[in-house]
Design an enzyme around this catalytic site. Sequence first.
Site, PDB file in Angstrom:
ATOM      1  N   SER A 221      -6.241   3.617   4.094  1.00 14.20           N
ATOM      2  CA  SER A 221      -5.684   2.715   3.086  1.00 14.20           C
ATOM      3  C   SER A 221      -6.782   2.045   2.257  1.00 14.20           C
ATOM      4  O   SER A 221      -6.699   0.853   1.931  1.00 14.20           O
ATOM      5  CB  SER A 221      -4.803   1.650   3.747  1.00 14.20           C
ATOM      6  OG  SER A 221      -3.865   1.130   2.838  1.00 14.20           O
TER       7      SER A 221
ATOM      8  N   SER B  47       0.788  -1.239   0.000  1.00 14.81           N
ATOM      9  CA  SER B  47       0.000   0.000   0.000  1.00 14.81           C
ATOM     10  C   SER B  47       0.820   1.288   0.000  1.00 14.81           C
ATOM     11  O   SER B  47       0.241   2.381  -0.047  1.00 14.81           O
ATOM     12  CB  SER B  47      -0.957   0.011   1.204  1.00 14.81           C
ATOM     13  OG  SER B  47      -2.038  -0.858   0.974  1.00 14.81           O
TER      14      SER B  47
ATOM     15  N   LYS C 175       2.765   6.083   6.026  1.00 15.13           N
ATOM     16  CA  LYS C 175       1.892   5.137   5.317  1.00 15.13           C
ATOM     17  C   LYS C 175       2.380   3.732   5.582  1.00 15.13           C
ATOM     18  O   LYS C 175       3.587   3.463   5.542  1.00 15.13           O
ATOM     19  CB  LYS C 175       1.906   5.418   3.806  1.00 15.13           C
ATOM     20  CG  LYS C 175       0.926   4.554   3.022  1.00 15.13           C
ATOM     21  CD  LYS C 175      -0.508   4.965   3.292  1.00 15.13           C
ATOM     22  CE  LYS C 175      -1.511   3.931   2.782  1.00 15.13           C
ATOM     23  NZ  LYS C 175      -1.595   2.742   3.664  1.00 15.13           N
TER      24      LYS C 175
ATOM     25  N   LYS D 148       0.086   3.929  -2.569  1.00 16.91           N
ATOM     26  CA  LYS D 148      -0.944   4.958  -2.447  1.00 16.91           C
ATOM     27  C   LYS D 148      -0.376   6.362  -2.279  1.00 16.91           C
ATOM     28  O   LYS D 148      -1.081   7.347  -2.509  1.00 16.91           O
ATOM     29  CB  LYS D 148      -1.881   4.598  -1.292  1.00 16.91           C
ATOM     30  CG  LYS D 148      -2.741   3.377  -1.632  1.00 16.91           C
ATOM     31  CD  LYS D 148      -3.400   2.754  -0.439  1.00 16.91           C
ATOM     32  CE  LYS D 148      -4.164   1.497  -0.874  1.00 16.91           C
ATOM     33  NZ  LYS D 148      -4.588   0.665   0.250  1.00 16.91           N
TER      34      LYS D 148
END
Length: 391
Positions: free
Chosen positions: A115, A60, A222, A63
């Site tokens: 997320s 992820s 993140k 992102k």
Amino acid sequence: MKRMIIAFIIHFLLLMFVSSNVLAQDERPNIKCEAYIVMEEGSGRVLYEKNADKLMYPASLTKVATAIYAIENGNLEDMVTVSERARNADGTRVYLEVGEKVPLKKLVQGLLINSGNDAGVAIAEHIDGSVENYANHLNLYLKEIGLEDTHFKNPHGLFDPDHVTTAKDLAKITQYAMKNAEFRTIFGTEELKWDGQAWDTTLFTHHKLMRERPYEGVTGGKTGFVDEAGNTLITTANRDGMSVIVVVLKGPSSTIAYSDTVELLDSAFTQYKLIEIPEGKEYVQNDFTYITNNTYAFPIADGEKMYENITEDGTLEITIGNQDFIATIPILNDSVEVSQSLPTVKASQSQPEEAETSTKMINIIIGLILALTVTCVVFIKRKRGDGSSAS
């Protein structure tokens, strides 16, 4: 007797060689993640790295790229209509419904804070018509920014064997994105009220150093995980005016990814400090006066010395004590601008205190080996001398 002594020497040397190699391998922080990089945000100087150019799966962390791409290529006030493909996205979601209309900004928030994979698909389809078109356009966008080894197939990071990047490229895209005020605000958001058609809740950042285990100075982060990627993490932090970006990839566990990140942050803030070159500083070269047109700051490790040099063509070069080139910066020549380019920065080879200690240990061991070898050689020669006189 002679053979026993020689065998002892060889055995001892082999043991010392193995020990030296073990010490050499510990010259950087004791990081268990397969790849990592620590970059000073302002200058781009790399403070520590391991396998930073190795192609890996980001999960992820993808992102971050999707978010800044959406911010720069879309209108955050646009209303996005959620498709069935977005609604049915696998993994973590913000529970969008088919036909639901959501502001693009809200989707970016759901993408980074919670997320949301469904938010990522909705963003991609809104901006580029389909996930496939989005991936093509995003890869071109990332190359323009300067990412050299990234190829993304989707907006969320769910596993695809061709969806790859590197720790260095992830640091670069984070550095680029952090210059955008909208991204920086969302990236650093700890919680957000979410009022959706199917989900009414409060979103909390998944990054534990921002909320559950707060680390002094953390400004954003993140998280990521898929089986093939392991635990991945991006963290930004600032202390005493120095901002750093830490990327760790393929951590064996979430706990290790966080502990590695904390160790790298501790090393960076302990070992480095910013040195400034102020705006308006003058340098004279070949009867010309050169003037800096901005204030520039560079991270310098304890014990390093920074040197400033004007080249024959009027470029200001910054080097550190071992003469590693780290940057060139824009200057003015008699009030005429010579260079419009931003500082270009080379990775540092500096190491934290553990590295310096290990190097000293290796030198001591080598010295002991040499001393022992000389002693043994002298002993053998004396034995030979005794044998010849006895005969």
